[in-house]
Scaffold this active site. Structure first.
Site, mmCIF file in Angstrom:
data_model
loop_
_atom_site.group_PDB
_atom_site.id
_atom_site.type_symbol
_atom_site.label_atom_id
_atom_site.label_comp_id
_atom_site.label_asym_id
_atom_site.label_seq_id
_atom_site.Cartn_x
_atom_site.Cartn_y
_atom_site.Cartn_z
ATOM 1 N N SER A 142 -18.155 14.987 -31.952
ATOM 2 C CA SER A 142 -19.113 14.944 -30.895
ATOM 3 C C SER A 142 -20.295 14.231 -31.510
ATOM 4 O O SER A 142 -20.614 14.145 -32.610
ATOM 5 C CB SER A 142 -19.436 16.329 -30.390
ATOM 6 N N TYR A 155 -21.330 25.061 -31.641
ATOM 7 C CA TYR A 155 -20.653 23.884 -31.469
ATOM 8 C C TYR A 155 -20.966 22.767 -32.542
ATOM 9 O O TYR A 155 -19.924 21.996 -32.782
ATOM 10 C CB TYR A 155 -21.020 23.474 -30.157
HETATM 11 P P1 NDP Z 1 -12.150 20.594 -21.391
HETATM 12 O O1 NDP Z 1 -13.059 21.851 -21.022
HETATM 13 O O2 NDP Z 1 -12.132 19.689 -19.906
HETATM 14 O O3 NDP Z 1 -10.955 20.508 -22.132
HETATM 15 C C1 NDP Z 1 -10.581 21.251 -23.176
HETATM 16 C C2 NDP Z 1 -9.240 21.244 -23.637
HETATM 17 O O4 NDP Z 1 -9.067 22.313 -24.783
HETATM 18 C C3 NDP Z 1 -8.478 22.004 -22.657
HETATM 19 O O5 NDP Z 1 -7.337 21.304 -22.357
HETATM 20 C C4 NDP Z 1 -8.142 23.435 -22.865
HETATM 21 O O6 NDP Z 1 -6.693 23.688 -22.302
HETATM 22 C C5 NDP Z 1 -8.196 23.198 -24.355
HETATM 23 N N1 NDP Z 1 -8.309 24.258 -25.151
HETATM 24 C C6 NDP Z 1 -9.313 24.960 -25.225
HETATM 25 N N2 NDP Z 1 -9.116 26.193 -26.120
HETATM 26 C C7 NDP Z 1 -7.872 26.155 -26.355
HETATM 27 C C8 NDP Z 1 -7.154 26.859 -27.272
HETATM 28 N N3 NDP Z 1 -7.509 28.028 -27.844
HETATM 29 N N4 NDP Z 1 -5.953 26.458 -27.432
HETATM 30 C C9 NDP Z 1 -5.273 25.370 -26.968
HETATM 31 N N5 NDP Z 1 -6.100 24.595 -26.167
HETATM 32 C C10 NDP Z 1 -7.335 24.843 -25.852
HETATM 33 O O7 NDP Z 1 -13.182 19.610 -22.237
HETATM 34 P P2 NDP Z 1 -13.405 18.220 -22.726
HETATM 35 O O8 NDP Z 1 -12.221 17.434 -22.359
HETATM 36 O O9 NDP Z 1 -14.593 17.753 -22.468
HETATM 37 O O10 NDP Z 1 -13.213 18.269 -24.244
HETATM 38 C C11 NDP Z 1 -12.134 17.801 -25.206
HETATM 39 C C12 NDP Z 1 -12.807 17.482 -26.473
HETATM 40 O O11 NDP Z 1 -13.875 16.744 -26.397
HETATM 41 C C13 NDP Z 1 -13.386 18.878 -27.294
HETATM 42 O O12 NDP Z 1 -12.974 18.996 -28.444
HETATM 43 C C14 NDP Z 1 -14.821 18.648 -27.065
HETATM 44 O O13 NDP Z 1 -15.549 19.401 -27.980
HETATM 45 C C15 NDP Z 1 -15.192 17.149 -27.139
HETATM 46 N N6 NDP Z 1 -15.995 16.655 -26.639
HETATM 47 C C16 NDP Z 1 -16.306 16.587 -25.438
HETATM 48 C C17 NDP Z 1 -17.727 15.942 -24.750
HETATM 49 C C18 NDP Z 1 -17.965 15.936 -23.139
HETATM 50 O O14 NDP Z 1 -19.050 15.423 -23.069
HETATM 51 N N7 NDP Z 1 -17.150 16.344 -22.538
HETATM 52 C C19 NDP Z 1 -18.468 15.342 -25.682
HETATM 53 C C20 NDP Z 1 -18.249 15.551 -27.122
HETATM 54 C C21 NDP Z 1 -17.056 16.014 -27.605
HETATM 55 P P3 NDP Z 1 -6.330 25.152 -22.179
HETATM 56 O O15 NDP Z 1 -7.364 25.973 -21.265
HETATM 57 O O16 NDP Z 1 -5.292 25.069 -21.010
HETATM 58 O O17 NDP Z 1 -5.842 25.841 -23.274
#
Ligand code: NDP
Length: 252
Positions: A142, A155
């Site tokens: 990030s 985070y």
């Molecule tokens: P979302 O909330 O849309 O997606 C998060 C994903 O993580 C979901 O698919 C969820 O699936 C999965 N997840 C969460 N906890 C678990 C778990 N315990 N086991 C398995 N899967 C898990 O977030 P983003 O798409 O925004 O984020 C994706 C990545 O990008 C993250 O690492 C985030 O930190 C990073 N990021 C995002 C930014 C943004 O602006 N959006 C900026 C910088 C980094 P499910 O709940 O079905 O398990």
């Protein structure tokens, strides 16, 4: 150079947001993409979108915070596909509270989901990547890997850790022909940022104003960098962290 035909890729948290954007990019490049997350309904919908792109995709139930679940998921991938070539450590979460209000359980939840998960999944993937003659690991950091975040300290700590884990793993497994790199996304419109977008007055416009691109990122914006880091095009690139932020981090 960017062709992933015949490659098997596992994307943690591939059922939505940035994970699905990368999964779709990998599928378009020819990979067989496995969506590994907790919400079965969302994963099934994601798999349908990948199948429509021609990928022989399937979903796996995975909780990245649970060591046994991680091992089971990787065992199943290799049992069903016979190999693993690409791992994307994307699953992530946040708790928006300053240090003085953060409970220990919340700290652990964020660290386990964002950082320990990448360690567990990389360790489980390693023998399979090695057996395939080499492979690619893409860790999702990030901008908070670099900047401080007073409203999300766990985070930021977890995402800084991702960069150091990336470098250490890249050094450890270079001899196995495994390249390990990180992507540092800027502000993307996903469920993860819904809370911040809705609760922080003016955030949406401020991000647009500071990003050189003049807009928030969309999940499809990350696909090309993921394909590059998953493909032979990046065979001489390892241990690095590439911002995909529309120029947010270069702006004052
Ligand atoms: P979302 O909330 O849309 O997606 C998060 C994903 O993580 C979901 O698919 C969820 O699936 C999965 N997840 C969460 N906890 C678990 C778990 N315990 N086991 C398995 N899967 C898990 O977030 P983003 O798409 O925004 O984020 C994706 C990545 O990008 C993250 O690492 C985030 O930190 C990073 N990021 C995002 C930014 C943004 O602006 N959006 C900026 C910088 C980094 P499910 O709940 O079905 O398990």
């Amino acid at each position: 150079m960017f062709d992933l035909t015949g490659k098997v890729a596992l994307v943690t948290g591939g059922n939505g947001g940035i994970g699905l954007g990368m999964a779709q990019g990998l599928a378009k490049a020819g990979a067989r993409v496995i969506v590994a997350a907790r919400n079965a309904q969302k994963s099934a919908a994601a798999v349908e979108s990948l199948k429509a792109l021609g990928s022989d995709s399937f979903a796996l139930a995975l909780d990245v915070t649970d060591e046994a679940s991680v091992q089971q998921a990787f065992d199943e991938v290799v049992a069903r596909c016979g190999r693993l070539d690409i791992l994307v450590n994307n699953a992530g979460t946040t708790v928006r509270k300053p240090v003085d209000q953060l409970a220990l359980a919340e700290w652990h939840q964020v660290m386990d989901t964002n950082l320990t998960s990448a360690f567990l999944c990389s360790r489980a993937a390693h023998p399979h990547l090695k057996a395939a003659g080499g492979g690619k690991i893409i860790n999702i950091g990030s901008m908070m890997s670099i900047f401080g975040a007073p409203y999300a300290p766990a985070y930021a700590a977890s995402k800084a850790g991702i960069v150091q884990l990336t470098k250490s793993t890249a050094l450890s497994w270079a001899a196995d022909h495994i390249q390990v790199n990180a992507i540092l996304p800027g502000w993307f419109e996903t469920e993860l940022t819904d809370g911040a977008r809705n609760q922080i007055p003016g955030l949406y416009e401020r991000v647009k104003a500071r990003a050189a691109a003049g807009r928030w990122g969309q999940p499809s914006d990350i696909a090309g960098t993921a394909v590059f880091l998953a493909s032979p095009a990046s065979d001489y690139v390892t241990g690095t962290a590439i911002p995909v932020d529309g120029g947010f981090s270069i702006s004052g």
